[in-house]
Write a protein that holds these residues in place. Structure first.
Motif, mmCIF file in Angstrom:
data_model
loop_
_atom_site.group_PDB
_atom_site.id
_atom_site.type_symbol
_atom_site.label_atom_id
_atom_site.label_comp_id
_atom_site.label_asym_id
_atom_site.label_seq_id
_atom_site.Cartn_x
_atom_site.Cartn_y
_atom_site.Cartn_z
ATOM 1 N N LEU A 53 -31.858 -4.289 -43.230
ATOM 2 C CA LEU A 53 -30.539 -4.202 -42.601
ATOM 3 C C LEU A 53 -30.058 -5.621 -42.319
ATOM 4 C CD1 LEU A 53 -28.222 -2.594 -41.303
ATOM 5 C CD2 LEU A 53 -29.535 -2.607 -39.156
ATOM 6 N N MET B 101 -27.177 -7.816 -40.662
ATOM 7 C CA MET B 101 -26.105 -7.688 -39.665
ATOM 8 C C MET B 101 -25.444 -9.042 -39.459
ATOM 9 S SD MET B 101 -28.357 -5.373 -37.010
ATOM 10 C CE MET B 101 -26.962 -4.671 -36.114
ATOM 11 N N TYR C 131 -19.626 -7.213 -38.368
ATOM 12 C CA TYR C 131 -19.166 -6.625 -37.109
ATOM 13 C C TYR C 131 -17.960 -7.391 -36.567
ATOM 14 C CZ TYR C 131 -23.477 -4.063 -37.529
ATOM 15 O OH TYR C 131 -24.467 -3.247 -38.004
ATOM 16 N N SER D 235 -27.314 -8.407 -33.923
ATOM 17 C CA SER D 235 -28.257 -7.341 -33.581
ATOM 18 C C SER D 235 -28.460 -7.199 -32.075
ATOM 19 C CB SER D 235 -29.606 -7.596 -34.259
ATOM 20 O OG SER D 235 -30.175 -8.817 -33.809
ATOM 21 N N SER E 254 -25.991 -7.516 -29.905
ATOM 22 C CA SER E 254 -24.722 -7.097 -29.304
ATOM 23 C C SER E 254 -24.789 -5.613 -28.937
ATOM 24 C CB SER E 254 -23.562 -7.331 -30.268
ATOM 25 O OG SER E 254 -23.466 -8.709 -30.589
ATOM 26 N N PRO F 145 -23.425 -2.324 -32.889
ATOM 27 C CA PRO F 145 -24.495 -3.005 -33.629
ATOM 28 C C PRO F 145 -25.887 -2.484 -33.262
ATOM 29 C CG PRO F 145 -22.879 -4.596 -32.894
ATOM 30 C CD PRO F 145 -22.537 -3.307 -32.212
ATOM 31 N N GLN F 146 -26.146 -2.327 -31.972
ATOM 32 C CA GLN F 146 -27.469 -1.861 -31.576
ATOM 33 C C GLN F 146 -27.682 -0.400 -31.974
ATOM 34 O OE1 GLN F 146 -28.293 -2.724 -27.450
ATOM 35 N NE2 GLN F 146 -28.603 -4.908 -27.858
ATOM 36 N N MET G 177 -28.633 -0.427 -35.566
ATOM 37 C CA MET G 177 -29.978 -0.942 -35.760
ATOM 38 C C MET G 177 -31.022 0.132 -35.458
ATOM 39 S SD MET G 177 -31.717 -4.384 -34.148
ATOM 40 C CE MET G 177 -31.475 -3.821 -32.448
ATOM 41 N N ASP H 276 -22.268 4.169 -39.955
ATOM 42 C CA ASP H 276 -21.406 3.044 -39.580
ATOM 43 C C ASP H 276 -20.033 3.479 -39.068
ATOM 44 O OD1 ASP H 276 -20.281 3.976 -41.891
ATOM 45 O OD2 ASP H 276 -20.176 2.030 -42.905
#
Length: 233
Positions: free
Chosen positions: A19, A21, A49, A57, A59, A63-64, A67, A80
């Protein structure tokens, strides 16, 4: 010093689920780098983002969540849909430059006094940084040393890494001092500095600015600073 193995500079090629980011406003590892990394990672998922800087990652929110979703199932792209709900920054460009507010300063070590823009922070001595953001390079230096303006010119030529000693582009009279003005470019930054001398000391006022802001800071900060600087009474 030894030289790093050439394999350390080659792109990583892998089919391990990854992943990637990237924050839209990341000045350290920009989104373009993430896209470049994804080219050789066969099973990678790249996401940018909105409104996020470095360390996407970490944030909170979308984002989290993505993840965690990826860790739950690395074999599939994370959900997403939350990206659409992320707020972006709105930038408002003022129609005219904001007026600079000045405060007096006295520097006993340098034996000078004058004016400095309010809220600009001094560090180290005699160097004032605006610090409007993490990437703001605007800075104003006002210092003196025992010697002459020529001594200062030689010193600055060396410190700025200039191939030749620059020639003055203008001259200015202020507070009984005659200033020689110089303008150079160093590593993409505009450097303007003024040199003068009197009573066995050399005086320097230096402005560091980006090309985008140069003209505004030259008129609103650099010239007023020269006009105000004088030997301490």
């Amino acid at each position: 010093m030894g030289r790093a193995d050439e394999t350390l500079t080659q792109a990583v090629t892998s089919d391990i689920p990854t992943l990637i980011m990237a924050g839209e406003y990341d000045p350290i590892t920009p989104p373009a780098w993430g896209r470049l990394v994804a080219e050789t990672l066969k099973n990678s998922y790249f996401f940018e983002y909105p409104g996020v800087g470095h360390g996407a990652s970490a944030s909170p929110g979308c984002p989290q969540e993505m993840m965690v979703d990826f860790f739950d199932d690395p074999t599939a792209a994370p959900n997403d849909t939350c990206l659409a709900g992320m707020e972006n920054w709105s930038f408002v460009v003022p129609s005219a430059p904001a007026a600079v507010e000045w405060v007096p300063f006295r520097n006993d070590t340098m034996a000078i006094e004058g004016l400095v823009p309010d809220s600009w922070t001094e560090s180290p001595i005699g160097v004032y940084s605006r610090g409007a953001s993490g990437t703001d390079m605007a800075a104003l230096l006002m210092q003196s040393m025992a010697g002459t303006a020529l001594n200062l010119l030689d010193l600055l030529t060396e410190q700025l890494g200039l191939a030749t000693v620059p020639e003055p582009v203008d001259q200015r009279e202020a507070n009984g001092l005659t200033w020689s003005l110089y303008a150079v470019e160093v590593q993409g930054l505009q450097i303007d500095f003024a040199l003068s001398e009197g009573e066995g000391r050399g005086y320097v006022v230096l402005l560091q600015s980006s090309a985008k802001e140069h003209d505004t800071l030259y008129e609103s900060v650099y010239l007023p600073a020269i006009n105000a600087l004088k030997p301490m009474q």
